[in-house]
Design a protein around this motif. Structure first.
Motif, PDB file in Angstrom:
ATOM      1  N   SER A 121       0.956  -1.140   0.127  1.00 45.25           N
ATOM      2  CA  SER A 121      -0.010   0.041  -0.028  1.00 45.25           C
ATOM      3  C   SER A 121       0.829   1.117  -0.060  1.00 45.25           C
ATOM      4  CB  SER A 121      -1.071  -0.060   1.304  1.00 45.25           C
ATOM      5  OG  SER A 121      -1.730  -1.211   1.141  1.00 45.25           O
ATOM      6  N   ARG A 124       2.159   1.842  -3.522  1.00 46.33           N
ATOM      7  CA  ARG A 124       0.693   2.121  -4.440  1.00 46.33           C
ATOM      8  C   ARG A 124       0.721   3.569  -4.298  1.00 46.33           C
ATOM      9  NH1 ARG A 124      -0.391   1.638  -8.241  1.00 46.33           N
ATOM     10  NH2 ARG A 124      -2.713   0.949  -8.196  1.00 46.33           N
ATOM     11  N   PRO A 129       3.012   1.335 -10.088  1.00 44.91           N
ATOM     12  CA  PRO A 129       2.134   0.264 -10.561  1.00 44.91           C
ATOM     13  C   PRO A 129       2.206  -0.748  -9.732  1.00 44.91           C
ATOM     14  CG  PRO A 129       3.527   1.436 -12.315  1.00 44.91           C
ATOM     15  CD  PRO A 129       4.263   1.890 -10.988  1.00 44.91           C
ATOM     16  N   PRO A 130       1.276  -1.704  -9.865  1.00 41.58           N
ATOM     17  CA  PRO A 130       0.837  -2.910  -9.298  1.00 41.58           C
ATOM     18  C   PRO A 130       1.960  -3.763  -9.290  1.00 41.58           C
ATOM     19  CG  PRO A 130      -1.371  -1.935  -9.859  1.00 41.58           C
ATOM     20  CD  PRO A 130      -0.037  -1.268 -10.436  1.00 41.58           C
ATOM     21  N   ALA A 133       5.318  -2.671  -7.595  1.00 35.20           N
ATOM     22  CA  ALA A 133       5.326  -2.377  -6.186  1.00 35.20           C
ATOM     23  C   ALA A 133       5.272  -3.949  -5.691  1.00 35.20           C
ATOM     24  CB  ALA A 133       4.057  -2.063  -5.959  1.00 35.20           C
ATOM     25  N   SER A 211       8.251   6.466 -10.542  1.00 37.59           N
ATOM     26  CA  SER A 211       6.972   5.998 -10.847  1.00 37.59           C
ATOM     27  C   SER A 211       6.532   5.078 -12.121  1.00 37.59           C
ATOM     28  CB  SER A 211       5.833   7.040 -10.833  1.00 37.59           C
ATOM     29  OG  SER A 211       5.678   7.495  -9.521  1.00 37.59           O
TER      30      SER A 211
END
Length: 218
Positions: A121, A124, A129-130, A133, A211
């Motif tokens: 979390s 994120r 991005p998922p 992460a 990111s």
């Protein structure tokens, strides 16, 4: 020995007693009969709280993870990651027998995933991005878990012990190996762990800054 009446038993007391037993005598000594003796009850009484020895082992892992306190949410994301890493190591060193089960037992409650969920979390929330992460969290977790197992297994002491004379190695032309050994032998485990966590979290920081997913090795 801790003695309690059957009516005073609870799942938490059973797990506390099992954890204390493993800490004191080792995982191999943990049986339902031995745990019953520790609590002053018949082994059959324990099955009201854990259905089997296998469920007990699963529960012990979750019980240990439950000792990890989530960092204050107002701390910076990188501070929180470092705090979680250090807490995991402390739990592993505090409960070496149970730590040997990490990664081999099923986690059956949402609460057991709390440190992993918080780590994911945090990234994120920084716009990572998922997929990236997950890569970052898994990499940090793998380092922490692996370091704890190596530390508990005494591998560092074996590698820098008297079985290897790094002076002779250096004289034989392997000067870099001798240098590596000298630095490693001078490092305290706490210091080495801090360095490792700092390196990985710094790399994650670069990921946060742009990111974007981690670059592929392909």
């Amino acid at each position: 020995m801790s003695e309690v009446r059957g009516k005073d038993l609870s799942r938490t007391r059973v797990l506390d007693a099992a954890m204390a037993l493993v800490d004191r005598e080792g995982l191999e000594r943990l049986t339902m009969r031995r745990l019953g003796q520790e609590l002053g009850v018949e082994a059959m009484s324990l099955y009201h709280y854990v259905a089997s020895k296998q469920e007990l082992l699963d529960a012990l892992v979750e019980h240990a993870i439950g000792e990890i306190e989530l960092p204050p949410p107002d701390e910076a994301w990188d501070v929180q990651l470092r705090l979680l890493a250090h807490q995991f190591r402390q739990v592993g060193l505090r409960h070496p027998g149970v730590a040997s089960l990490f990664g081999t037992r099923a986690l059956r409650s949402v609460s057991a995933f709390a440190p992993l969920e918080r780590s994911f979390s945090l990234l994120r929330a920084q716009g990572v991005p998922p997929e990236a992460a997950v890569d970052a969290v898994v990499t940090l977790a793998a380092f922490v878990f692996g370091y704890v197992l190596v530390e508990l297994g005494g591998l560092r002491e074996l590698a820098t012990g008297r079985s290897v004379d790094f002076g002779v190695v250096g004289a034989a032309g392997h000067h870099e190996l001798a240098e590596l050994g000298a630095v490693l032998a001078a490092r305290e485990p706490d210091e080495q762990f801090r360095h490792g966590v700092r390196l990985i979290v710094s790399a994650i920081g670069a990921l946060v800054s742009r990111s974007a997913p981690l670059a592929s090795d392909a």
